[in-house]
Design a protein around this motif. Structure first.
Motif, PDB file in Angstrom:
ATOM      1  N   GLN A  62      49.269  80.258  39.934  1.00 46.60           N
ATOM      2  CA  GLN A  62      48.564  80.023  38.672  1.00 46.60           C
ATOM      3  C   GLN A  62      47.063  79.975  38.965  1.00 46.60           C
ATOM      4  OE1 GLN A  62      49.340  79.659  35.504  1.00 46.60           O
ATOM      5  NE2 GLN A  62      51.564  79.438  35.427  1.00 46.60           N
ATOM      6  N   TRP A  63      46.311  80.887  38.342  1.00 43.51           N
ATOM      7  CA  TRP A  63      44.868  80.964  38.601  1.00 43.51           C
ATOM      8  C   TRP A  63      44.135  80.108  37.575  1.00 43.51           C
ATOM      9  CZ3 TRP A  63      42.120  81.721  42.545  1.00 43.51           C
ATOM     10  CH2 TRP A  63      40.776  82.057  42.471  1.00 43.51           C
ATOM     11  N   ASN A  64      43.760  78.897  37.994  1.00 41.22           N
ATOM     12  CA  ASN A  64      43.059  77.980  37.090  1.00 41.22           C
ATOM     13  C   ASN A  64      41.774  77.490  37.761  1.00 41.22           C
ATOM     14  OD1 ASN A  64      43.908  76.002  38.971  1.00 41.22           O
ATOM     15  ND2 ASN A  64      45.820  75.705  37.847  1.00 41.22           N
ATOM     16  N   LYS A  65      41.027  76.633  37.078  1.00 38.38           N
ATOM     17  CA  LYS A  65      39.732  76.192  37.583  1.00 38.38           C
ATOM     18  C   LYS A  65      39.869  75.431  38.898  1.00 38.38           C
ATOM     19  CE  LYS A  65      37.161  76.029  33.247  1.00 38.38           C
ATOM     20  NZ  LYS A  65      36.368  75.180  32.307  1.00 38.38           N
ATOM     21  N   LEU A  66      40.931  74.633  39.022  1.00 39.40           N
ATOM     22  CA  LEU A  66      41.108  73.862  40.246  1.00 39.40           C
ATOM     23  C   LEU A  66      41.307  74.783  41.441  1.00 39.40           C
ATOM     24  CD1 LEU A  66      41.348  71.101  41.563  1.00 39.40           C
ATOM     25  CD2 LEU A  66      43.786  71.119  41.027  1.00 39.40           C
ATOM     26  N   LYS A  67      42.140  75.829  41.288  1.00 39.59           N
ATOM     27  CA  LYS A  67      42.366  76.782  42.382  1.00 39.59           C
ATOM     28  C   LYS A  67      41.080  77.559  42.690  1.00 39.59           C
ATOM     29  CE  LYS A  67      46.550  76.134  43.691  1.00 39.59           C
ATOM     30  NZ  LYS A  67      46.773  75.594  45.054  1.00 39.59           N
ATOM     31  N   GLN A  68      40.325  77.901  41.672  1.00 39.17           N
ATOM     32  CA  GLN A  68      39.055  78.597  41.889  1.00 39.17           C
ATOM     33  C   GLN A  68      38.133  77.759  42.759  1.00 39.17           C
ATOM     34  OE1 GLN A  68      37.452  79.384  37.992  1.00 39.17           O
ATOM     35  NE2 GLN A  68      39.330  80.367  37.303  1.00 39.17           N
ATOM     36  N   MET A  69      38.004  76.482  42.424  1.00 43.95           N
ATOM     37  CA  MET A  69      37.117  75.591  43.175  1.00 43.95           C
ATOM     38  C   MET A  69      37.625  75.401  44.605  1.00 43.95           C
ATOM     39  SD  MET A  69      34.577  74.664  41.244  1.00 43.95           S
ATOM     40  CE  MET A  69      33.950  73.207  42.066  1.00 43.95           C
TER      41      MET A  69
ATOM     42  N   ALA B  49      47.442  81.670  49.768  1.00 43.01           N
ATOM     43  CA  ALA B  49      47.748  80.672  48.736  1.00 43.01           C
ATOM     44  C   ALA B  49      48.929  81.112  47.877  1.00 43.01           C
ATOM     45  CB  ALA B  49      46.515  80.439  47.865  1.00 43.01           C
ATOM     46  N   VAL B  50      49.005  82.421  47.580  1.00 43.08           N
ATOM     47  CA  VAL B  50      50.126  82.942  46.789  1.00 43.08           C
ATOM     48  C   VAL B  50      51.447  82.719  47.525  1.00 43.08           C
ATOM     49  CG1 VAL B  50      51.192  85.011  45.831  1.00 43.08           C
ATOM     50  CG2 VAL B  50      48.726  84.650  45.574  1.00 43.08           C
ATOM     51  N   TYR B  51      51.501  83.140  48.795  1.00 39.34           N
ATOM     52  CA  TYR B  51      52.750  83.031  49.551  1.00 39.34           C
ATOM     53  C   TYR B  51      53.079  81.579  49.908  1.00 39.34           C
ATOM     54  CZ  TYR B  51      53.150  88.092  50.076  1.00 39.34           C
ATOM     55  OH  TYR B  51      53.312  89.434  49.831  1.00 39.34           O
ATOM     56  N   GLN B  52      52.060  80.749  50.047  1.00 40.49           N
ATOM     57  CA  GLN B  52      52.322  79.329  50.303  1.00 40.49           C
ATOM     58  C   GLN B  52      53.009  78.705  49.083  1.00 40.49           C
ATOM     59  OE1 GLN B  52      48.845  76.870  50.896  1.00 40.49           O
ATOM     60  NE2 GLN B  52      49.979  75.387  52.100  1.00 40.49           N
ATOM     61  N   ASN B  53      52.649  79.187  47.906  1.00 43.75           N
ATOM     62  CA  ASN B  53      53.277  78.699  46.681  1.00 43.75           C
ATOM     63  C   ASN B  53      54.634  79.354  46.434  1.00 43.75           C
ATOM     64  OD1 ASN B  53      52.982  77.105  44.161  1.00 43.75           O
ATOM     65  ND2 ASN B  53      53.099  79.122  43.199  1.00 43.75           N
ATOM     66  N   GLY B  54      54.875  80.512  47.046  1.00 45.49           N
ATOM     67  CA  GLY B  54      56.126  81.243  46.858  1.00 45.49           C
ATOM     68  C   GLY B  54      55.844  82.712  46.643  1.00 45.49           C
ATOM     69  N   TYR B  55      55.816  83.131  45.384  1.00 45.74           N
ATOM     70  CA  TYR B  55      55.563  84.544  45.093  1.00 45.74           C
ATOM     71  C   TYR B  55      54.585  84.722  43.936  1.00 45.74           C
ATOM     72  CZ  TYR B  55      58.989  83.539  41.434  1.00 45.74           C
ATOM     73  OH  TYR B  55      59.645  82.978  40.364  1.00 45.74           O
ATOM     74  N   TYR B  56      53.984  83.622  43.480  1.00 48.59           N
ATOM     75  CA  TYR B  56      52.964  83.730  42.429  1.00 48.59           C
ATOM     76  C   TYR B  56      52.036  82.531  42.533  1.00 48.59           C
ATOM     77  CZ  TYR B  56      55.368  80.075  39.767  1.00 48.59           C
ATOM     78  OH  TYR B  56      55.927  78.887  39.372  1.00 48.59           O
TER      79      TYR B  56
ATOM     80  N   PHE C 178      38.101  86.176  51.509  1.00 42.11           N
ATOM     81  CA  PHE C 178      38.654  85.528  50.313  1.00 42.11           C
ATOM     82  C   PHE C 178      39.994  86.164  49.935  1.00 42.11           C
ATOM     83  CE2 PHE C 178      39.267  85.044  45.764  1.00 42.11           C
ATOM     84  CZ  PHE C 178      39.107  83.682  45.610  1.00 42.11           C
ATOM     85  N   MET C 179      40.118  87.488  50.079  1.00 41.92           N
ATOM     86  CA  MET C 179      41.401  88.158  49.807  1.00 41.92           C
ATOM     87  C   MET C 179      42.525  87.545  50.632  1.00 41.92           C
ATOM     88  SD  MET C 179      40.577  92.265  49.725  1.00 41.92           S
ATOM     89  CE  MET C 179      42.331  92.649  49.839  1.00 41.92           C
ATOM     90  N   ILE C 180      42.251  87.341  51.933  1.00 38.54           N
ATOM     91  CA  ILE C 180      43.276  86.796  52.831  1.00 38.54           C
ATOM     92  C   ILE C 180      43.631  85.365  52.435  1.00 38.54           C
ATOM     93  CG2 ILE C 180      43.776  86.193  55.228  1.00 38.54           C
ATOM     94  CD1 ILE C 180      41.941  88.524  56.066  1.00 38.54           C
ATOM     95  N   TYR C 181      42.598  84.571  52.135  1.00 36.04           N
ATOM     96  CA  TYR C 181      42.841  83.187  51.702  1.00 36.04           C
ATOM     97  C   TYR C 181      43.671  83.173  50.417  1.00 36.04           C
ATOM     98  CZ  TYR C 181      39.720  80.733  54.968  1.00 36.04           C
ATOM     99  OH  TYR C 181      39.159  80.180  56.082  1.00 36.04           O
ATOM    100  N   LEU C 182      43.374  84.109  49.512  1.00 37.73           N
ATOM    101  CA  LEU C 182      44.067  84.166  48.235  1.00 37.73           C
ATOM    102  C   LEU C 182      45.538  84.548  48.424  1.00 37.73           C
ATOM    103  CD1 LEU C 182      43.851  83.990  45.152  1.00 37.73           C
ATOM    104  CD2 LEU C 182      43.137  86.388  45.138  1.00 37.73           C
TER     105      LEU C 182
END
Length: 268
Positions: free
Chosen positions: A54-61, A45-52, A38-42
């Motif tokens: 947003q941790w919301n319910k949709l991203k959690q799911m 996702a951060v780098y795919q978005n750029g450098y940050y 999960f750390m690697i997936y997370l």
């Protein structure tokens, strides 16, 4: 027409000692291999978005459902541990629910230094690495306040996508007899909603399908995946609710149901 500015990265560096550094070993010890995955997936996702991120319910799911055995609650637990370990900025997470860090931002700057774009400022941590990164630039504070102001103004207008996801999870996914491929199933449900298909119609037809399966003693192997059922417009199906024949006097079993026969021919 100018080429659109690329937002994220195609890849990011992973240290060769990743598997044995203190943070990874701590996550492994508490959550096991799925926590490290999960750390690697997370991070991806951060780098795919750029450098940050947003941790919301949709991203959690979305992230939780990519790894078997990881629930949204467990995903939050892992994120909280990574914040406590300093992998992500605690201040930015507490103020804006954003996952980032000075290390991530330095990696992003290094990877994008040849791009013809100005240095980003949104959620940007103070440049001076000699100071503890508890200070955020004044511009960032202003942006966070502006964002919070907009959120407060729109607090009575929830994101409709969150509503659809919650509706799908609670009312459709939870009652369907075969839970496989959450994301594909949600995508198929969202498409049905765009067509104007009502929740009541889908739920009613799923309950009818479940009754049909029970009546015919259809095993899970022959049950349609929810994604297939939705893409096949299952809410339009008509089910033969005639009770099947009982075993005859010779002891032979009831023939395979029509539904199962159809699956053997067409579904694989």
């Amino acid at each position: 027409m100018a080429r659109p500015i690329k937002k994220g990265l195609d890849y990011f560096p992973l240290d060769v000692d990743f598997a044995v550094n203190d943070k990874t070993e701590a996550i492994m010890g508490e959550f096991g291999p799925k926590g490290v995955l999960f750390m690697i997936y997370l991070l991806s996702a951060v780098y795919q978005n750029g450098y940050y991120l947003q941790w919301n319910k949709l991203k959690q799911m979305q992230l939780a459902n990519r790894i078997e055995g990881v629930s949204p609650d467990l995903a939050n637990q892992i994120v909280n541990r990574l914040i406590a370990y300093g992998t992500f900025s605690e201040e930015l997470f507490n103020s804006a629910k954003v996952l980032t860090s000075q290390r991530i931002q330095e990696t992003y700057l290094d990877a994008t230094k040849r791009r013809k774009s100005q240095k980003p400022t949104l959620y940007w941590i103070n440049d001076d690495i000699n100071f503890v990164s508890s200070d955020v630039n004044d511009d960032i504070n202003a942006q966070i306040k502006e964002k919070e102001s907009k959120v407060n103004k729109n607090k009575d207008k929830p994101d409709p996508r969150d509503k659809v996801l919650r509706e799908f999870t609670e009312n459709v996914w939870n009652i369907y007899p075969k839970k496989v491929d959450f994301q594909k199933s949600y995508d198929a449900y969202y498409s049905a909603k765009l067509e104007g298909i009502g929740l009541d119609k889908i739920v009613s037809k799923i309950n009818e399908y479940k009754a049909y399966l029970k009546l015919n003693g259809t095993k899970e192997f022959y049950t349609k995946n929810l994604a297939s059922w939705l893409r096949g417009r299952g809410w339009m199906d008509e089910y033969d609710m005639t009770p099947p024949d009982k075993p005859n006097s010779s002891g032979s079993q009831t023939p395979m149901s029509k539904e199962a026969q159809s699956y053997v021919r067409n579904d694989f």
